[in-house]
Write an enzyme that holds these catalytic residues in place. Structure first.
Site, PDB file in Angstrom:
ATOM      1  N   CYS A  12       0.878  -1.235   0.068  1.00 23.33           N
ATOM      2  CA  CYS A  12      -0.013  -0.041  -0.026  1.00 23.33           C
ATOM      3  C   CYS A  12       1.033   1.354  -0.112  1.00 23.33           C
ATOM      4  CB  CYS A  12      -0.919   0.064   1.144  1.00 23.33           C
ATOM      5  SG  CYS A  12      -1.943   1.473   1.391  1.00 23.33           S
ATOM      6  N   CYS A  50      -9.951 -10.522  22.324  1.00 20.20           N
ATOM      7  CA  CYS A  50      -9.220  -9.773  21.240  1.00 20.20           C
ATOM      8  C   CYS A  50      -7.719  -8.996  22.114  1.00 20.20           C
ATOM      9  CB  CYS A  50      -9.989  -8.684  20.580  1.00 20.20           C
ATOM     10  SG  CYS A  50     -10.749  -7.425  21.941  1.00 20.20           S
TER      11      CYS A  50
END
Length: 473
Positions: A76, A430
């Site tokens: 990217c 998480c």
């Protein structure tokens, strides 16, 4: 007269040793640990120290003297600036190793508990375009990179659509391409930017709280349904006309959108939980499919942002729960009831508890949608609802599934779990650090029998981990 602060040092020819918590790499200089973003083990670099403490320091890479054999070219153009996808320079197999190690280190160093061999982490089949939700901000103050500033070029157009820059609340990085979602996100973001500039409509000014276009949320399901929510700041009749024109342009240009929504937000923040959402065209929600289950997703709904890996995660949870059809199950921090719905067909009764009332509303609708009549949902603060009296009233669970936020579980919740004394606890997290902390508190009565990490977020340091704890004999 104020003392002049001593310049922070430049450290030369430093070898990067490994990866630490939160995804930063580490080096050691004079017995002091240095934390560095965007570095790869094996790199030899010059480091500019940005923060210095007694036992550690933080630094950025001033130059790469010799890249690590492990280092790969980021895909990217915005890598290193936007703040996301920080591990693009690290091969995916190395990312998975680091995440596996993160889980092991947390259990050993923070939890200080014994645990079996950790199952190999389940990687994501997609390492790009895996997200089903993205949000972009609009700003009339585009973030300029260091190179753009040093070029001394005057940029007449400072409008931007993209992500907020970490540490610069009113600046937006103008994204030309994002790989987190499929190309629809690029087509609508770039097309909308061009249309707004062409029409002369205003981008939001966060400091002055002026401007029409404020935020855009995209959601896409595995079934192909697409939701677009435009957030405007409409304060006068002309801006209302402009907003309607923008919505009509989107509807005409992107007919694949199944739910086109908008909200008028004149507050000082972008939160919309307390605002009315208006449907411009299509439906007011979209639906996700998982096995034979459907899940309604509205603009305010929480849903795991990697649909394919969410399915994988829930299958691990169901396997660890080991239900025969006769069990009472408590699903703590149930959200919109996805796990509760997913395991209800194999349980006698499921009770879901969640803090957010809107999420519980969605959870109840999902249960009706899936013809599940053995689930009850309760809304409220977990530590206030899940009490000894609640357990006495609604029945002692055989299995507790818990999926708390990153902060983990409140001590009162842990105490009630110990009082409820289920046979099994399936803990989804998480944040391996807070999970390990909670597991340590539960280890008075329980021991870990299975550990399964799941990678939900490729190119980042984040990892989900599922633990099975069974009650001691």
């Amino acid at each position: 007269m104020a003392r002049k602060r001593k310049p922070l040092p430049l450290l030369e020819n430093i070898q990067i040793e490994g990866i630490a918590a939160e995804g930063k790499a580490i080096a050691r200089v004079d017995n002091k640990v240095i934390f560095i973003p965007y570095a790869v083990p094996g790199d030899i670099v010059d480091l500019q120290v940005t923060r210095k403490k007694s036992h550690y320091a933080e630094a950025t890479i001033a130059s790469i003297i010799q890249p690590s054999p492990m280092r790969i070219q980021p895909f990217c153009k915005h890598f290193g600036v936007c703040g996301g996808c920080k591990w693009q320079c690290l091969p995916y197999e190395e990312q998975l190793k680091a995440k596996q190690q993160q889980v092991e280190d947390a259990l050993a160093r923070i939890g200080k508990v014994s645990f079996p061999n950790i199952s190999p982490i389940i990687g994501s089949k997609k390492t790009k375009a895996y997200r089903n939700k993205l949000e972009f901000g609009f700003s009339n103050k585009k973030w300029l990179t260091k190179e753009e500033i040093e070029s001394r070029v005057v940029f007449p157009d400072m409008n931007a659509v993209g992500f907020h820059i970490p540490g610069a609340f009113d600046k937006i990085l103008d994204l030309k391409e994002c790989f987190l979602m499929d190309d629809f996100n690029n087509r609508i973001r770039n097309g909308l930017r061009s249309y707004i500039i062409e029409k002369g409509y205003s981008f939001f000014d966060l400091r002055n709280q002026t401007g029409l276009l404020r935020n855009m949320m995209l959601r896409k399901t595995s079934t192909g349904e697409i939701m677009v929510l435009l957030q405007f700041s409409i304060r006068e009749a002309q801006e209302e006309k402009e907003a309607q024109d923008v919505l009509q342009w989107i509807k005409t240009t992107f007919p694949e959108i199944t739910s086109l929504l908008y909200v008028n937000n004149t507050k000082c923040n972008d939160t919309i939980s307390d605002l009315d959402i208006h449907t411009y065209s299509g439906t007011d929600c979209i639906y996700e499919q998982m096995e034979d289950l459907q899940f309604k997703i509205g603009p305010k709904s929480f849903y795991q942002t990697n649909s394919e890996q969410a399915f994988t995660l829930y299958k691990v949870v169901r396997e660890f729960a080991n239900l025969s059809g006769n069990e009472y199950v408590y699903d703590l921090y149930t959200g919109t009831g996805t796990i509760a719905n997913f395991i209800a067909g194999k349980a006698k009764r499921v009770i879901g508890i969640e803090y957010v009332p809107e999420a519980i509303k969605d959870a109840k609708e999902n249960a009706v949608l899936n013809n599940l009549d053995n689930i009850q949902f309760f809304a409220g603060d977990m530590k206030d609802i899940l009490t000894d009296d609640f357990v006495a009233l609604y029945g002692r669970p055989d299995v507790i599934i818990t999926d708390p936020p990153r902060a983990g579980m409140h001590n009162d919740v842990i105490s009630t779990i110990l009082f409820a004394a289920p046979k099994r606890i399936v803990y989804v997290s998480c944040n391996p650090a807070t999970q390990a902390r909670d597991v340590s508190l539960l280890s008075t009565d329980y021991h870990i029998t299975k550990v399964q990490p799941v990678d939900m977020f490729p190119q980042t340091h984040h990892v989900e981990n599922v633990l099975l704890m069974e009650r001691n004999n």
